[in-house]
Enzyme design. Structure first.
Site, PDB file in Angstrom:
ATOM      1  N   LEU A  45       0.908  -1.146   0.019  1.00  0.00           N
ATOM      2  CA  LEU A  45       0.144   0.119  -0.106  1.00  0.00           C
ATOM      3  C   LEU A  45       0.828   1.227   0.055  1.00  0.00           C
ATOM      4  O   LEU A  45       1.927   1.411   0.701  1.00  0.00           O
ATOM      5  CB  LEU A  45      -0.877  -0.005   1.097  1.00  0.00           C
ATOM      6  CG  LEU A  45      -2.012  -1.051   1.564  1.00  0.00           C
ATOM      7  CD1 LEU A  45      -2.500  -0.907   2.832  1.00  0.00           C
ATOM      8  CD2 LEU A  45      -2.975  -1.013   0.183  1.00  0.00           C
ATOM      9  N   HIS A 100      17.910   7.585  -6.487  1.00  0.00           N
ATOM     10  CA  HIS A 100      17.651   8.292  -5.165  1.00  0.00           C
ATOM     11  C   HIS A 100      18.427   9.411  -4.671  1.00  0.00           C
ATOM     12  O   HIS A 100      19.292   9.687  -5.215  1.00  0.00           O
ATOM     13  CB  HIS A 100      17.802   7.232  -3.994  1.00  0.00           C
ATOM     14  CG  HIS A 100      18.985   6.688  -3.772  1.00  0.00           C
ATOM     15  ND1 HIS A 100      19.555   7.420  -2.523  1.00  0.00           N
ATOM     16  CD2 HIS A 100      19.668   6.034  -4.362  1.00  0.00           C
ATOM     17  CE1 HIS A 100      20.841   6.678  -2.379  1.00  0.00           C
ATOM     18  NE2 HIS A 100      21.012   5.834  -3.350  1.00  0.00           N
ATOM     19  N   ASP A 148      27.655   7.846  -3.546  1.00  0.00           N
ATOM     20  CA  ASP A 148      26.174   7.229  -3.204  1.00  0.00           C
ATOM     21  C   ASP A 148      25.209   8.170  -2.602  1.00  0.00           C
ATOM     22  O   ASP A 148      25.412   8.471  -1.247  1.00  0.00           O
ATOM     23  CB  ASP A 148      26.385   5.903  -2.470  1.00  0.00           C
ATOM     24  CG  ASP A 148      25.130   5.292  -2.361  1.00  0.00           C
ATOM     25  OD1 ASP A 148      24.013   5.574  -2.963  1.00  0.00           O
ATOM     26  OD2 ASP A 148      24.970   4.274  -1.499  1.00  0.00           O
ATOM     27  N   GLU A 181      15.786   6.049  -0.116  1.00  0.00           N
ATOM     28  CA  GLU A 181      16.198   4.544  -0.686  1.00  0.00           C
ATOM     29  C   GLU A 181      16.855   3.661   0.476  1.00  0.00           C
ATOM     30  O   GLU A 181      16.987   2.847   0.390  1.00  0.00           O
ATOM     31  CB  GLU A 181      16.969   4.911  -2.017  1.00  0.00           C
ATOM     32  CG  GLU A 181      17.303   3.917  -2.867  1.00  0.00           C
ATOM     33  CD  GLU A 181      18.766   3.384  -2.334  1.00  0.00           C
ATOM     34  OE1 GLU A 181      18.995   2.166  -2.957  1.00  0.00           O
ATOM     35  OE2 GLU A 181      19.596   3.911  -1.256  1.00  0.00           O
ATOM     36  N   GLU A 204       7.245   2.954  -2.773  1.00  0.00           N
ATOM     37  CA  GLU A 204       5.723   3.340  -2.832  1.00  0.00           C
ATOM     38  C   GLU A 204       5.203   3.924  -3.913  1.00  0.00           C
ATOM     39  O   GLU A 204       3.967   3.863  -4.223  1.00  0.00           O
ATOM     40  CB  GLU A 204       5.737   4.736  -1.792  1.00  0.00           C
ATOM     41  CG  GLU A 204       6.407   4.305  -0.371  1.00  0.00           C
ATOM     42  CD  GLU A 204       5.691   2.986   0.315  1.00  0.00           C
ATOM     43  OE1 GLU A 204       4.371   3.036   0.370  1.00  0.00           O
ATOM     44  OE2 GLU A 204       6.629   1.998   0.373  1.00  0.00           O
ATOM     45  N   GLU A 209       3.740   1.188  -5.697  1.00  0.00           N
ATOM     46  CA  GLU A 209       2.590   0.707  -5.126  1.00  0.00           C
ATOM     47  C   GLU A 209       1.266   1.616  -5.372  1.00  0.00           C
ATOM     48  O   GLU A 209       0.366   1.083  -5.787  1.00  0.00           O
ATOM     49  CB  GLU A 209       2.806   0.685  -3.552  1.00  0.00           C
ATOM     50  CG  GLU A 209       3.751  -0.408  -3.161  1.00  0.00           C
ATOM     51  CD  GLU A 209       4.087  -0.112  -1.727  1.00  0.00           C
ATOM     52  OE1 GLU A 209       4.394  -1.288  -1.008  1.00  0.00           O
ATOM     53  OE2 GLU A 209       3.898   0.619  -1.116  1.00  0.00           O
ATOM     54  N   HIS A 262      28.941   4.397   2.404  1.00  0.00           N
ATOM     55  CA  HIS A 262      28.171   4.726   3.393  1.00  0.00           C
ATOM     56  C   HIS A 262      28.987   5.127   4.651  1.00  0.00           C
ATOM     57  O   HIS A 262      28.197   4.809   5.830  1.00  0.00           O
ATOM     58  CB  HIS A 262      27.260   3.340   3.743  1.00  0.00           C
ATOM     59  CG  HIS A 262      26.267   2.985   2.848  1.00  0.00           C
ATOM     60  ND1 HIS A 262      25.351   2.117   3.104  1.00  0.00           N
ATOM     61  CD2 HIS A 262      25.947   3.838   1.724  1.00  0.00           C
ATOM     62  CE1 HIS A 262      24.512   2.016   2.103  1.00  0.00           C
ATOM     63  NE2 HIS A 262      24.908   2.874   1.227  1.00  0.00           N
TER      64      HIS A 262
END
Length: 740
Positions: free
Chosen positions: A261, A368, A378, A416, A425, A428, A545
Site C-alpha cells: 500500500l 535516489h 552514493d 532509498e 511507494e 504501489e 556509506h
C-alpha cells in the site's frame, strides 16, 4: 435562402479550418516531428551527446554533496526544492515538475545517547569504550548533521556477553561454530560485511541464541589488505581504520508499515509488533580498528582459513578473550543501542516531458536523493548526471526544437537508503498505470564507482539498446576505444548468438530498480562506471556509506576531471533517447534465449537425474523454452519486415506493446508467497547452488532430504509448473496479436 446560408457558413468554416491547419503546420518547428512515423533523429542524438558537460556535472555534485542529507532531514528537503527549481526553470526546465509525499517509518540513532560498545569486567566496570563516531580526518566528519554509525531498524537494547567471531554471519557460519562445540547462547557475535545481507546476519545470529551482533568491514574485503592510516583515506581511496559502513538492516523493501500500500496518511498501517523483517536483536557496525582490538584478543581455536582477514593477527573463534591479552580475564562485550523508530515525511520529485506521439507510454529514469552522510558517490554522482541530462533535454524542449515520441519521467526517489522506500511507494501507488504504460526503467544510482569501465545490469531485452549506445560513444582516457570496446576488454562472455560480447549483470534488490522489475515486471537496467576488478578485490568502493564519501574523495580518487561521469551521462542519455524516440522499441526479446538456455542446461545437468527419481520430468520445460525461442525469433523477423516497409501506426503500436509487455508475462504473484514483492519467476532470489530457475532451484534444495511424495517434492513439481506456464505465457505474448 436557408440552405444557401448553411452552405456559405460551411464553406467559410472549411476555409478557416484549412487556414488553421496551414498556419499550425508552419508554426511547428521543423525539428519537432509529431507525426506517427517520428523516429530517432540521429542528428539530435549527436547534438545532445555533445552538450552533456563534465564541468556542469562536477558543479552539480559539489552542490548536492556539500552537506549531509539523510532522508527526511532539512537538507534532504532543501534538495527537493533544488530539483523543483531546476525542472521548473523557464529556459532549461521540463513540462511539469511535482512532488509526492509519503509518511514512512524510518529508524535513527539518538543524538543525546550515542550507541556505544564497551568492554566490561565481571563486576561491571568498564575497561574500554570504543569510539562512537568516525575520526575527523578532513573536517567533514563532525557536526550535528553527521549521522553517527548505526544499524537502521536494529532494536534498542543493552546486551552483554562473551564475544565470538562468526565470519560473515551466514546460517552456515553459525552452524560451523556449533559444530566446533561453541555454545552461542548469550554471546555477542562479531561478523564482517559481505556474504549475506546486513539484516540476515542478525536474523541468523538470533536463531542460535546470540543476543547482539557487531559488524565491521575487513581490510581484506575492501582495501586489498591495507589498514594503516598512511595507506588509507585521505592518502588513498582506501577505507580509513575508523570508517564504518552504515546501512539498513531491514530485510524487505518499501515502507515497513504499509506493505503493498502507498504510505499515505490514510493508509492502513501494521502494528509495530507485527512488522517482520527487522533484526530481532541489537546490532551495531564498527570500524576495523575497533574490530582489531576485539578480534586480536579473542581466545579459542583458530578460525578456518577462509575466515581469516587482514587485521594482522590470527583470527580466533572465542568465546571470550585470552588471558594474556589487552582485557582482564572474564571480560565481556556490552552493546548499548538506542535507535528509535519515527514516522517521517519523505518526498519523491518527478520531472515530466510529455511525449509528442505516444504520451501514454513512459520511459522512466530514476535515482535516489538521500544519503547516509554527504553521499558524493552514493547517490549524488547519479543525481549529478540526472540533472545534467534533464538540463540538456529541457533546453531543447524550451527552444521548441525537440520533443520525444514517448513521455519521459525523471524521478528523484526519497528514503532509498532505508529500503528502497520512495520508489516502492511510487510503484504501489501507481501499479496499474505503470504496468499498462511503462516501456522501461533506467536506474543510475552510483554513476561512478571508479574510472575503468562501464558496468551495466539489466534484463536481457535491454542488452541490445545498451550495446547500440555504447558503440557510438568514446570511452574516457587515451585509448581511442568506444565505451563498448573498452567494456569488452574488462568483462565479457561468449554468446551462442553473437560471439564475444560484454557481460551484463542481473538485477537483485540493490537499488530502486527492484520494485520495477520484481513487482511490476518492467524491463529495467542499472548503469555505472566502475573499477578494474583485476586490480582490486574491493567488494565496493571503500568509503561506501561512511562520512568519508565526500566531493573531494570523488574528485581526487575516483574521477578526476569527471570524464567518467560524462561517459555515464552520454550512455544513459543515449539509451533514454533511443527508448523514448525510436519508432520501434529497441528491446530485443530474443536475447532472453541465452538466459533461458543457460537455466535449462543447468537444470538438466544438475537436477534432472534426482528429479526423475521422484517422478518429475523436465520435458515440458524443454518444450516451453523451445516455444519461447520460436516465438521470439518470429517476432524479431516480423519487426525486421515491418521496418523495411511503411508500417501503419497500429502495426507499430501492436508490436511495441508485445515488446513492452513481455516482462509482465513472467510475473506470478503467487509463486513465492514467502518473498515480499518478488513475483518475477526468472529473477526472484536464488538461494540454492544451481544457477537455474530460482523457484525450481530453491524448492529442489529444500527437498533434498525429503521422501518421495512429500510436500517438499510436491513444491518442486509446483515450481516447475510455474516456470513452464510463465514461459508458455511469454511465448503467447510474442505471437502475432491476431493469433488467439
Amino acid at each position: 435562402m436557408h440552405w444557401a446560408k448553411i452552405l456559405g457558413v460551411g464553406i467559410g468554416a472549411a476555409a478557416l479550418f484549412g487556414l488553421g491547419i496551414i498556419l499550425g503546420h508552419f508554426a511547428i518547428p521543423k525539428a519537432t516531428d509529431t507525426s506517427d512515423s517520428q523516429d530517432l533523429d540521429l542528428a539530435i542524438l549527436d547534438s545532445i551527446m555533445g552538450q552533456l558537460d563534465a564541468s556542469r556535472i562536477r558543479e552539480n555534485l559539489r552542490e548536492l554533496s556539500k552537506e549531509p542529507h539523510v532522508a527526511s532531514s532539512a537538507r534532504d528537503e532543501a534538495l527537493v526544492r533544488l530539483l523543483l527549481e531546476r525542472w521548473q526553470d523557464t529556459e532549461t526546465g521540463l513540462d511539469l515538475a511535482k512532488t509526492s509525499e509519503y509518511k514512512v517509518l524510518l529508524s535513527f540513532p539518538r543524538q543525546e545517547h550515542p550507541n556505544i560498545v564497551e568492554i566490561v569486567g565481571p563486576n561491571g566496570m568498564v575497561f574500554h569504550s570504543f569510539q562512537p563516531r568516525e575520526k575527523n580526518l578532513t573536517g567533514e566528519q563532525v557536526g550535528l548533521n553527521v549521522l553517527q554509525p548505526y544499524a537502521a531498524y536494529a532494536p534498542p537494547g543493552t546486551p552483554k556477553g562473551q564475544l565470538v567471531y562468526a565470519n560473515r554471519g551466514s546460517e552456515e557460519d553459525f552452524k560451523e561454530l556449533e559444530t566446533r562445540g561453541i555454545n552461542l547462547k548469550g554471546t555477542i557475535a562479531l561478523t564482517r560485511y559481505g556474504g549475506v545481507g546486513r539484516g540476515a546476519k542478525a536474523i541468523n545470529a538470533a536463531k542460535h541464541g546470540v543476543v547482539g551482533v557487531l559488524v565491521y568491514t575487513d581490510p581484506a574485503d575492501i582495501n586489498d589488505g591495507k589498514s594503516l592510516p598512511s595507506e588509507t583515506f585521505p592518502n588513498s581511496w582506501g577505507l580509513p581504520p575508523s570508517g564504518v559502513e552504515r546501512g539498513s538492516y531491514y530485510e524487505y523493501f518499501g515502507d515497513p508499515l504499509t506493505p503493498y500500500l502507498p504510505a499515505h496518511p490514510s493508509s492502513f498501517r501494521l502494528d509495530l509488533n507485527n512488522i517482520s523483517g527487522f533484526p530481532p536483536i541489537p546490532a551495531q557496525p564498527i570500524g576495523f580498528e575497533d574490530a582489531k582490538d576485539l578480534l586480536c584478543n579473542l581466545t579459542g581455536d583458530s578460525a578456518p582459513d577462509p575466515w581469516q582477514g587482514a587485521l594482522g593477527c590470527d583470527y580466533k573463534l572465542g568465546p571470550g578473550f585470552r588471558q594474556d591479552g589487552s582485557f582482564p580475564e572474564g571480560s565481556e562485550v556490552k552493546m548499548s543501542v538506542h535507535n528509535s523508530l519515527e514516522l517521517r515525511n519523505s518526498s519523491n520529485v518527478l520531472g515530466i516531458i510529455k511525449g509528442a506521439v505516444e504520451p501514454d507510454r513512459y520511459v522512466i529514469y530514476g535515482n535516489h536523493r538521500d544519503s547516509w552522510v554527504h553521499g558524493a558517490v552514493d547517490p549524488s554522482s547519479g543525481t549529478a548526471v540526472l540533472l545534467e541530462i534533464s538540463r540538456v533535454l529541457g533546453t531543447l524542449l524550451k527552444k521548441g526544437t525537440w520533443r520525444p515520441r514517448r513521455s519521459i519521467i525523471f524521478a528523484s526517489w526519497g528514503a532509498e537508503e532505508f529500503g528502497l522506500i520512495g520508489s516502492t511507494e511510487f510503484t504501489e501507488e501507481f501499479l496499474s498505470k505503470l504496468q499498462e504504460r511503462t516501456v522501461a526503467y533506467i536506474n543510475v544510482d552510483i554513476s561512478v564507482f571508479a574510472n575503468a569501465t562501464l558496468r551495466a545490469q539489466g534484463t536481457p531485452p535491454v542488452q541490445s539498446v545498451i550495446f547500440s549506445a555504447t558503440k557510438e560513444i568514446s570511452a574516457p582516457g587515451p585509448s581511442g576505444l568506444s565505451i563498448y570496446d573498452n567494456w569488452i576488454r574488462y568483462t565479457n562472455r561468449s554468446s551462442p548468438m553473437y560471439g564475444l560480447v560484454p557481460s551484463m549483470g542481473t538485477l537483485g534488490a540493490g537499488s530502486d530498480y527492484a520494485s520495477f522489475i520484481h513487482f511490476l515486471g518492467i524491463s529495467s537496467m542499472d548503469l555505472a562506471y566502475t573499477y578494474d576488478r583485476s586490480k582490486t578485490s574491493a567488494r565496493i568502493y571503500p568509503t561506501y556509506h561512511t562520512a568519508f564519501d565526500t566531493f573531494d574523495y570523488m574528485e581526487k580518487f575516483l574521477d578526476p576531471g569527471f570524464s567518467s561521469h560524462q561517459a555515464v551521462a552520454r550512455t544513459a542519455g543515449s539509451v533514454l533517447l533511443r527508448l523514448s524516440d525510436s519508432l520501434f522499441l529497441p528491446l530485443k526479446v530474443s536475447d532472453y534465449s541465452d538466459t533461458l538456455r543457460s537455466f535449462l542446461q543447468a537444470a538438466q545437468e544438475d537436477l534432472s537425474t534426482v528429479l526423475q527419481q521422484h517422478g518429475i520430468n523436465l520435458g515440458p520445460l524443454v518444450t516451453a523454452v523451445e516455444k519461447f525461442e520460436t516465438a521470439a525469433a518470429a517476432l524479431d523477423q516480423r519487426i525486421s519486415t515491418l521496418q523495411k516497409n511503411s508500417p501503419n501506426p497500429l502495426q507499430v503500436r501492436m508490436v511495441n506493446d508485445q515488446l513492452m509487455l513481455l516482462e509482465r508475462a513472467f510475473l506470478n504473484p503467487r509463486a513465492f508467497p514467502e518473498e515480499r514483492y518478488y513475483s518475477h519467476v526468472l529473477w526472484a532470489p536464488n538461494t540454492a547452488s544451481v544457477a537455474t530457475f530460482p523457484g525450481l532451484a530453491n524448492a529442489y534444495a529444500r527437498a533434498q532430504n525429503a521422501n518421495s511424495g512429500s510436500e517438499a517434492w510436491a513444491e518442486v513439481q509446483r515450481q516447475l509448473s510455474i516456470v513452464v506456464t510463465a514461459l508458455e505465457g511469454a511465448a503467447a505474448t510474442l505471437e502475432p496479436a491476431h493469433d488467439l
